[in-house]
Design a protein around this motif. Structure first.
Motif: not given
Length: 253
Positions: A14-16, A22-23, A35-36, A40-42
């Protein structure tokens, strides 16, 4: 290994480091399942094409199994798993309030080490089901340690122990999974400009950047992501912990 048309699992997505990875993988044609934790996903909101975020605690078996089942249901073959999820609280063995909190130490080990192992073992089980390529390779698992595994600073006892454990698993995991055609490589980043660093003021950030021999700056999450893709595509990299730190060797403080 060709990433195009495969599936990749990325934790902490979801971050960092996880989001950057992922990108990068999606840009290379992989169907990425990130997965997170649920909150964090929200907070991450809608994702670009090719990235599906799923809520899961990496320290628990069933949520990770559900995510892997989702990949299978979608008809994709998992060929790459990347463990980016982790936490880095700071506490000394003996501080002003007394000895290091045992629950905190346990939590850091649980998230950083047990969580990494949990995803490693379950992802390996899934990858091993697929047919190998012409070189006998079925997939790759990339774990994340830290240079703190080797030169932990004051206050990093729990973090250093957990990341040393991740680095220490690497060769054994590569040997265990060799007969299944699965490579295992660990990245040990130095100081990366992640959201965790956003809380530091400019002077602190400049001081940290100035401690790196060259390039004299903080690493970017995109550089971690690039290294993941290099590992995935370089079939002879296996059983190694790779430092990504600009030749930085951490001092005591």
């Amino acid at each position: 290994m060709d990433l195009s048309g495969t599936a990749a699992l990325v934790t902490g997505a979801a971050s960092g480091l996880g989001a950057a990875t992922a990108a990068a993988l999606a840009a290379r044609g992989a169907a990425v399942y990130g997965l997170d934790l649920e909150k964090a996903v929200a907070a991450a909101g809608p994702q670009p094409d090719g990235i599906t975020l799923l809520a899961a605690d990496v320290t628990e078996e069933e949520p990770v199994r559900r995510a892997l089942a989702r990949i299978d249901t979608d008809g994709a073959e998992l060929r790459l798993a990347v463990n980016c999820a982790g936490i880095a609280p700071s506490a000394r063995i003996l501080g002003r309030g007394g000895p290091h909190n045992l629950d905190l130490f346990h939590t850091v080990l649980k998230v950083n080490l047990l969580g990494t192992f949990n995803v490693l073992r379950l992802a390996a089980e899934t990858i091993a089901r697929y047919e190998p390529d012409r070189n006998g390779q079925r997939g790759v698992i990339v774990n994340t340690a830290s240079i703190a595994a080797f030169e932990g600073q004051v206050g990093q006892i729990a973090y250093s122990a957990s990341k040393a454990g991740v680095a220490g698993m690497t060769v054994t995991a590569a040997r265990d999974l060799a007969r299944h055609g699965i490579r295992v490589v660990t990245i040990a980043p130095g100081i990366v400009d992640t959201p965790m660093m956003a809380g530091f003021d400019d002077d602190v950030r400049a001081s940290l950047a100035g401690s790196v021999p060259f390039p004299q700056r903080l690493a970017q999450p995109s550089e971690y992501a690039l290294l993941v893709t290099v590992i995935a595509e370089h079939d002879y990299l296996n059983g190694e912990t790779i430092r990504m730190d600009g030749a930085l060797r951490m001092g005591a403080r």
